[in-house]
Design a protein around this motif. Structure first.
Motif, PDB file in Angstrom:
ATOM      1  N   ARG A  67       0.808  -1.223   0.000  1.00 33.47           N
ATOM      2  CA  ARG A  67       0.000   0.000   0.000  1.00 33.47           C
ATOM      3  C   ARG A  67       0.842   1.274   0.000  1.00 33.47           C
ATOM      4  O   ARG A  67       0.664   2.126  -0.881  1.00 33.47           O
ATOM      5  N   PRO A  68       1.791   1.470   0.931  1.00 32.18           N
ATOM      6  CA  PRO A  68       2.575   2.712   0.891  1.00 32.18           C
ATOM      7  C   PRO A  68       3.446   2.817  -0.361  1.00 32.18           C
ATOM      8  O   PRO A  68       3.670   3.917  -0.876  1.00 32.18           O
ATOM      9  N   TRP A  69       3.927   1.677  -0.854  1.00 32.87           N
ATOM     10  CA  TRP A  69       4.730   1.687  -2.081  1.00 32.87           C
ATOM     11  C   TRP A  69       3.893   2.191  -3.249  1.00 32.87           C
ATOM     12  O   TRP A  69       4.317   3.052  -4.015  1.00 32.87           O
ATOM     13  N   GLN A 142      -5.606   8.425   6.630  1.00 26.91           N
ATOM     14  CA  GLN A 142      -5.352   7.637   7.833  1.00 26.91           C
ATOM     15  C   GLN A 142      -4.099   6.764   7.714  1.00 26.91           C
ATOM     16  O   GLN A 142      -4.090   5.595   8.077  1.00 26.91           O
ATOM     17  N   LEU A 143      -3.029   7.362   7.205  1.00 30.35           N
ATOM     18  CA  LEU A 143      -1.748   6.665   7.114  1.00 30.35           C
ATOM     19  C   LEU A 143      -0.954   6.910   8.395  1.00 30.35           C
ATOM     20  O   LEU A 143      -1.106   7.955   9.035  1.00 30.35           O
ATOM     21  N   THR A 144      -0.097   5.980   8.743  1.00 33.61           N
ATOM     22  CA  THR A 144       0.790   6.179   9.890  1.00 33.61           C
ATOM     23  C   THR A 144       1.861   7.198   9.501  1.00 33.61           C
ATOM     24  O   THR A 144       2.010   7.542   8.315  1.00 33.61           O
ATOM     25  N   GLU A 145       2.630   7.640  10.482  1.00 33.56           N
ATOM     26  CA  GLU A 145       3.735   8.565  10.176  1.00 33.56           C
ATOM     27  C   GLU A 145       4.735   7.902   9.235  1.00 33.56           C
ATOM     28  O   GLU A 145       5.229   8.528   8.292  1.00 33.56           O
ATOM     29  N   ALA A 146       5.040   6.631   9.482  1.00 34.05           N
ATOM     30  CA  ALA A 146       5.999   5.920   8.628  1.00 34.05           C
ATOM     31  C   ALA A 146       5.465   5.772   7.205  1.00 34.05           C
ATOM     32  O   ALA A 146       6.198   5.961   6.233  1.00 34.05           O
ATOM     33  N   GLU A 147       4.173   5.439   7.070  1.00 33.71           N
ATOM     34  CA  GLU A 147       3.586   5.307   5.737  1.00 33.71           C
ATOM     35  C   GLU A 147       3.546   6.655   5.025  1.00 33.71           C
ATOM     36  O   GLU A 147       3.824   6.743   3.827  1.00 33.71           O
ATOM     37  N   THR A 148       3.214   7.706   5.763  1.00 31.01           N
ATOM     38  CA  THR A 148       3.196   9.051   5.185  1.00 31.01           C
ATOM     39  C   THR A 148       4.585   9.429   4.703  1.00 31.01           C
ATOM     40  O   THR A 148       4.743   9.974   3.602  1.00 31.01           O
ATOM     41  N   ALA A 149       5.594   9.134   5.506  1.00 33.55           N
ATOM     42  CA  ALA A 149       6.978   9.423   5.105  1.00 33.55           C
ATOM     43  C   ALA A 149       7.329   8.677   3.827  1.00 33.55           C
ATOM     44  O   ALA A 149       7.965   9.238   2.928  1.00 33.55           O
ATOM     45  N   GLN A 150       6.905   7.436   3.738  1.00 34.07           N
ATOM     46  CA  GLN A 150       7.194   6.646   2.537  1.00 34.07           C
ATOM     47  C   GLN A 150       6.432   7.195   1.332  1.00 34.07           C
ATOM     48  O   GLN A 150       7.001   7.333   0.249  1.00 34.07           O
ATOM     49  N   VAL A 151       5.166   7.526   1.519  1.00 35.55           N
ATOM     50  CA  VAL A 151       4.346   8.034   0.412  1.00 35.55           C
ATOM     51  C   VAL A 151       4.885   9.357  -0.104  1.00 35.55           C
ATOM     52  O   VAL A 151       4.959   9.585  -1.311  1.00 35.55           O
ATOM     53  N   LEU A 152       5.261  10.250   0.808  1.00 31.93           N
ATOM     54  CA  LEU A 152       5.724  11.583   0.406  1.00 31.93           C
ATOM     55  C   LEU A 152       7.231  11.641   0.165  1.00 31.93           C
ATOM     56  O   LEU A 152       7.739  12.669  -0.270  1.00 31.93           O
ATOM     57  N   ASP A 153       7.937  10.562   0.486  1.00 34.26           N
ATOM     58  CA  ASP A 153       9.384  10.485   0.339  1.00 34.26           C
ATOM     59  C   ASP A 153      10.081  11.552   1.181  1.00 34.26           C
ATOM     60  O   ASP A 153      10.956  12.265   0.714  1.00 34.26           O
TER      61      ASP A 153
END
Length: 179
Positions: A67-69, A142-153
């Motif tokens: 999902r985050p990828w 509703q993404l986690t901080e880690a997922e948000t970081a991955q999504v936004l790079d």
């Protein structure tokens, strides 16, 4: 079929397995593109993102969540779109899956809720881009901080600080009205 199995079968050439992933994540990808600024062109962004994801699937790290990828690809495609058109498009929010399922009985409650939502969305649209992206990913998607970081790079610390600043601006702008 879970994501890992669908990915493994897709890598073996099973298009039906990739269709499972597309069906599972299309609505989220579409909402992400809208929320990050694609506007009416979100469908094109999502289609291009799924094509790129399929093309780059062999490079996907199997232990990582899909999902985050995928959402990172959607975010990149949205960024490319907004940069190429040279202007920031209006933010169109699809809150269907995150909206409160409760339906107010009183028509005045409906009007007040609609007005509050309109003011909140206008305040979110007015945030600086980085703060808007962080707030949208964390609270609307509703993404986690880690997922948000991955999504936004971005680094996780940047996500935290951008989210904090964005929420502070929202509280300043509409906090008392929407409490």
């Amino acid at each position: 079929m879970d994501d890992d199995e669908a990915i493994a079968r897709s890598l073996e050439g099973d298009l039906a397995a990739y269709e499972v992933l597309v069906a599972r994540y299309s609505a989220l990808a579409h909402r992400t593109a809208y929320l990050l600024g694609a506007g009416d062109e979100a469908e094109d962004v999502v289609q291009e993102a799924f094509v790129k994801a399929y093309r780059h699937l062999p490079g996907f790290r199997r232990q990582a969540p899909f999902r985050p990828w995928l959402l990172r690809i959607v975010a990149n495609e949205t960024h490319n779109l907004t940069r190429s058109r040279g202007r920031r498009s209006d933010l169109v929010l699809r809150l269907g899956t995150t909206a409160d399922a409760r339906v107010p009985d009183d028509p005045s409650d409906v009007a007040v809720a609609g007005d509050r939502r309109t003011r909140l969305l206008a305040a979110v649209r007015a945030l600086p881009e980085r703060e808007r992206q962080a707030v949208v990913c964390r609270y609307f998607l509703q993404l986690t901080e880690a997922e948000t970081a991955q999504v936004l790079d971005w680094p996780v610390g940047t996500v935290k600080s951008s989210t904090h600043r964005g929420l502070a601006r929202l509280r300043e702008e509409v906090g008392g009205e929407l409490a």
